[in-house]
Design an enzyme around this catalytic site. Structure first.
Site, PDB file in Angstrom:
ATOM      1  N   GLY A  76       0.914  -1.279  -0.017  1.00 57.80           N
ATOM      2  CA  GLY A  76      -0.013   0.108  -0.108  1.00 57.80           C
ATOM      3  C   GLY A  76       0.899   1.473   0.068  1.00 57.80           C
ATOM      4  O   GLY A  76       1.886   1.390   0.499  1.00 57.80           O
ATOM      5  N   GLY A 105       0.229   5.455   0.497  1.00 55.50           N
ATOM      6  CA  GLY A 105      -0.617   6.458   0.664  1.00 55.50           C
ATOM      7  C   GLY A 105       0.121   7.992   0.525  1.00 55.50           C
ATOM      8  O   GLY A 105       1.150   8.074   0.355  1.00 55.50           O
ATOM      9  N   GLU A 141       0.854   9.513   3.107  1.00 53.87           N
ATOM     10  CA  GLU A 141       2.021   9.884   4.384  1.00 53.87           C
ATOM     11  C   GLU A 141       2.616   8.510   4.854  1.00 53.87           C
ATOM     12  O   GLU A 141       3.000   8.459   5.975  1.00 53.87           O
ATOM     13  CB  GLU A 141       1.258  10.720   5.271  1.00 53.87           C
ATOM     14  CG  GLU A 141       0.799  11.959   5.026  1.00 53.87           C
ATOM     15  CD  GLU A 141       0.484  12.982   6.007  1.00 53.87           C
ATOM     16  OE1 GLU A 141       0.473  12.640   7.135  1.00 53.87           O
ATOM     17  OE2 GLU A 141       0.883  14.027   5.813  1.00 53.87           O
ATOM     18  N   LYS A 152       4.534  -0.444   8.298  1.00 50.92           N
ATOM     19  CA  LYS A 152       4.232   0.829   7.987  1.00 50.92           C
ATOM     20  C   LYS A 152       5.260   1.936   8.076  1.00 50.92           C
ATOM     21  O   LYS A 152       5.651   2.335   9.281  1.00 50.92           O
ATOM     22  CB  LYS A 152       2.608   1.130   8.736  1.00 50.92           C
ATOM     23  CG  LYS A 152       2.219   2.467   8.118  1.00 50.92           C
ATOM     24  CD  LYS A 152       0.828   2.747   8.444  1.00 50.92           C
ATOM     25  CE  LYS A 152       0.217   4.190   8.126  1.00 50.92           C
ATOM     26  NZ  LYS A 152      -0.958   4.378   8.456  1.00 50.92           N
ATOM     27  N   ASP A 169      -9.512   9.972  10.665  1.00 50.53           N
ATOM     28  CA  ASP A 169      -9.454  10.028   9.167  1.00 50.53           C
ATOM     29  C   ASP A 169     -10.242   8.828   8.830  1.00 50.53           C
ATOM     30  O   ASP A 169      -9.899   8.175   7.747  1.00 50.53           O
ATOM     31  CB  ASP A 169      -7.966   9.962   8.866  1.00 50.53           C
ATOM     32  CG  ASP A 169      -7.772   9.824   7.167  1.00 50.53           C
ATOM     33  OD1 ASP A 169      -8.652  10.516   6.485  1.00 50.53           O
ATOM     34  OD2 ASP A 169      -6.515   9.251   6.892  1.00 50.53           O
ATOM     35  N   PHE A 220     -11.810   3.882   3.104  1.00 46.98           N
ATOM     36  CA  PHE A 220     -10.179   3.598   2.556  1.00 46.98           C
ATOM     37  C   PHE A 220      -9.506   3.191   3.893  1.00 46.98           C
ATOM     38  O   PHE A 220      -8.498   2.670   3.643  1.00 46.98           O
ATOM     39  CB  PHE A 220      -9.562   4.890   1.917  1.00 46.98           C
ATOM     40  CG  PHE A 220     -10.320   5.620   1.015  1.00 46.98           C
ATOM     41  CD1 PHE A 220     -10.131   4.826  -0.441  1.00 46.98           C
ATOM     42  CD2 PHE A 220     -11.090   6.740   0.918  1.00 46.98           C
ATOM     43  CE1 PHE A 220     -10.853   5.238  -1.470  1.00 46.98           C
ATOM     44  CE2 PHE A 220     -11.874   7.021  -0.021  1.00 46.98           C
ATOM     45  CZ  PHE A 220     -11.536   6.392  -1.417  1.00 46.98           C
ATOM     46  N   ASN A 221      -9.928   3.609   5.001  1.00 43.22           N
ATOM     47  CA  ASN A 221      -9.289   2.763   6.332  1.00 43.22           C
ATOM     48  C   ASN A 221     -10.342   1.792   7.015  1.00 43.22           C
ATOM     49  O   ASN A 221      -9.942   1.563   8.082  1.00 43.22           O
ATOM     50  CB  ASN A 221      -8.911   4.153   7.091  1.00 43.22           C
ATOM     51  CG  ASN A 221      -7.907   5.014   6.475  1.00 43.22           C
ATOM     52  OD1 ASN A 221      -7.115   4.491   5.752  1.00 43.22           O
ATOM     53  ND2 ASN A 221      -7.761   6.211   6.651  1.00 43.22           N
ATOM     54  N   ASP A 237      -5.164   2.606  10.099  1.00 44.97           N
ATOM     55  CA  ASP A 237      -4.525   3.801   9.967  1.00 44.97           C
ATOM     56  C   ASP A 237      -4.918   4.966  10.805  1.00 44.97           C
ATOM     57  O   ASP A 237      -5.742   5.949  10.603  1.00 44.97           O
ATOM     58  CB  ASP A 237      -5.170   4.386   8.501  1.00 44.97           C
ATOM     59  CG  ASP A 237      -4.442   5.356   7.721  1.00 44.97           C
ATOM     60  OD1 ASP A 237      -3.193   5.943   8.391  1.00 44.97           O
ATOM     61  OD2 ASP A 237      -4.778   5.942   6.545  1.00 44.97           O
TER      62      ASP A 237
HETATM   63  N1  LIG Z   1      -2.461  -4.085   9.056  1.00 43.43           N
HETATM   64  C1  LIG Z   1      -2.601  -4.242   7.657  1.00 43.43           C
HETATM   65  N2  LIG Z   1      -2.895  -5.464   7.012  1.00 43.43           N
HETATM   66  C2  LIG Z   1      -3.063  -5.468   5.849  1.00 43.43           C
HETATM   67  N3  LIG Z   1      -2.991  -4.381   4.741  1.00 43.43           N
HETATM   68  C3  LIG Z   1      -2.742  -3.111   5.451  1.00 43.43           C
HETATM   69  C4  LIG Z   1      -2.505  -2.859   6.838  1.00 43.43           C
HETATM   70  N4  LIG Z   1      -2.228  -1.778   6.977  1.00 43.43           N
HETATM   71  C5  LIG Z   1      -2.278  -1.061   6.114  1.00 43.43           C
HETATM   72  N5  LIG Z   1      -2.682  -1.855   4.824  1.00 43.43           N
HETATM   73  C6  LIG Z   1      -2.662  -1.675   3.592  1.00 43.43           C
HETATM   74  O1  LIG Z   1      -1.644  -0.468   3.490  1.00 43.43           O
HETATM   75  C7  LIG Z   1      -2.762   0.639   2.714  1.00 43.43           C
HETATM   76  C8  LIG Z   1      -2.139   1.905   3.275  1.00 43.43           C
HETATM   77  O2  LIG Z   1      -2.275   1.901   4.751  1.00 43.43           O
HETATM   78  P1  LIG Z   1      -2.764   3.037   5.676  1.00 43.43           P
HETATM   79  O3  LIG Z   1      -4.247   3.340   5.247  1.00 43.43           O
HETATM   80  O4  LIG Z   1      -2.670   2.724   6.904  1.00 43.43           O
HETATM   81  O5  LIG Z   1      -1.624   4.280   5.391  1.00 43.43           O
HETATM   82  P2  LIG Z   1      -1.973   5.448   4.301  1.00 43.43           P
HETATM   83  O6  LIG Z   1      -3.465   5.459   3.556  1.00 43.43           O
HETATM   84  O7  LIG Z   1      -0.888   5.378   3.168  1.00 43.43           O
HETATM   85  O8  LIG Z   1      -1.576   6.553   4.986  1.00 43.43           O
HETATM   86  P3  LIG Z   1      -2.520   7.978   4.760  1.00 43.43           P
HETATM   87  O9  LIG Z   1      -3.693   7.948   5.022  1.00 43.43           O
HETATM   88  O10 LIG Z   1      -1.560   9.002   5.314  1.00 43.43           O
HETATM   89  O11 LIG Z   1      -2.266   8.317   3.049  1.00 43.43           O
HETATM   90  C9  LIG Z   1      -4.198   0.205   3.060  1.00 43.43           C
HETATM   91  O12 LIG Z   1      -4.980   0.791   2.250  1.00 43.43           O
HETATM   92  C10 LIG Z   1      -4.271  -1.151   3.070  1.00 43.43           C
HETATM   93  O13 LIG Z   1      -4.407  -1.618   1.536  1.00 43.43           O
HETATM   94 MG   LIG Z   2      -5.186   5.116   4.650  1.00 46.85          MG
END
Ligand SMILES: Nc1ncnc2c1ncn2[C@@H]1O[C@H](COP(=O)(O)OP(=O)(O)OP(=O)(O)O)[C@@H](O)[C@H]1O
Ligand SMILES: [Mg+2]
Length: 285
Positions: free
Chosen positions: A100, A102, A104, A119, A222, A226-227, A239
């Protein structure tokens, strides 16, 4: 930019020593002077230059010649130091695929005792300005480079997971170092990318999570499709770095925004409707 497991593996102990020295000295210098690095590491100038050359070729450090010759840690270098520490502690054994990316953070699968998620928080320079204002990360004044802001973000996420893990479905927090959070892997997908078999039940479950988190003093901040992940049976909330305390001055507004995002998703995708006031009344109790 993705983390290169190959680069991390190819680092030698002297590379790590120089990288750690740059990291430490960045508390005092925006650009760490070559001289100071030499004194700190007690390496010869040619050794330090050789190590810096290797680190720059791997994009872990960058240099400037103005106003003097100096060096700065960049994200890949910081990520590397975190991986190094987590490996030494035995938390992780191998880095897996990127799963993944995103605004940040970048998220990788990895191997610990079982499959885990890494992460890497990356509070970029621009969002760092906002973060500084809204999240109170940094002491006022004082030089504190933006790479370290990502550590605060990782710590905050880890803290939320620790507070919530026994009460609602969130990834299990396993370890944290620098800008990296290690957590359990959820075998599923975010709900914007799948069709829920029983949307009414999932909706209830998610609202229940929001309610319980709030009772424990935590507002996600947030929350959206998506989360929220779905593993085939249950929903999970991921997230968490931007969470706020329930008694935050704008707490109610932030909570209402979270709840409205959930309502909108279930209404648009599944035609489930629930007035925001009712949902809020239920969550606040
Ligand atoms: N514990 C987890 N197990 C499986 N997949 C995960 C997990 N944590 C995150 N992911 C995958 O990674 C992606 C991004 O993670 P996350 O939403 O935590 O951060 P982000 O969206 O990049 O952060 P931001 O909101 O700052 O952009 C998620 O959409 C998911 O697909
Ligand atoms: Mg996210």
């Amino acid at each position: 930019m993705p983390v290169s497991a190959e680069n991390v593996r190819s680092l030698q102990p002297y590379d790590i020593r120089v990288l750690m020295a740059v990291e430490r000295l960045m508390r005092r210098y925006r650009w760490v002077p070559l001289d100071v690095l030499r004194q700190t590491t007690r390496f010869s100038e040619s050794e330090v230059r050789y190590r810096l050359g290797r680190l720059m070729a791997m994009d872990m450090v960058k240099s400037s010649t103005v106003p003097y010759e100096g060096y700065q840690l960049v994200f890949a270098g910081y990520d590397t130091l975190a991986l190094h520490t987590l490996t030494r502690r035995g938390t992780i054994r191998a880095l897996g695929p990127l799963i993944g990316e995103g605004k940040e953070a970048v998220v990788y699968e990895a191997l610990g005792f079982g499959p885990v998620v890494l992460k890497f928080h990356r509070v970029g320079q621009r969002s760092f300005q906002t973060a500084r204002r809204s999240r109170g990360y940094m002491p006022d004044g004082g030089h504190f480079p933006w790479v370290f802001a990502s550590t605060s973000s990782a710590k905050r996420e880890f803290e939320a997971l620790e507070r919530l893990v026994d009460e609602i479905r969130v990834p299990v927090p396993l370890d944290q170092n620098r800008n990296v959070v290690v957590m359990s892997l959820i075998e599923g997908t975010t709900i914007n990318r799948c069709t829920l078999p029983d949307p009414a039940e999932s909706f209830e479950q998610v609202l229940g999570f929001v309610e319980t988190a709030f009772r424990l003093g935590v507002i996600h901040g947030d929350l959206s499709e998506f989360n929220i992940m779905f593993d085939g049976e249950e929903c999970w909330v991921i997230d968490w770095p931007q969470w706020v305390e329930a008694d935050h001055p704008n707490g109610e507004e932030i909570l209402a925004h979270d709840v409205a995002n959930v309502l909108n998703h279930f209404e648009k995708k599944y035609g489930l409707s629930c007035p925001l006031e009712d949902a809020m009344a239920r969550v606040i109790g």
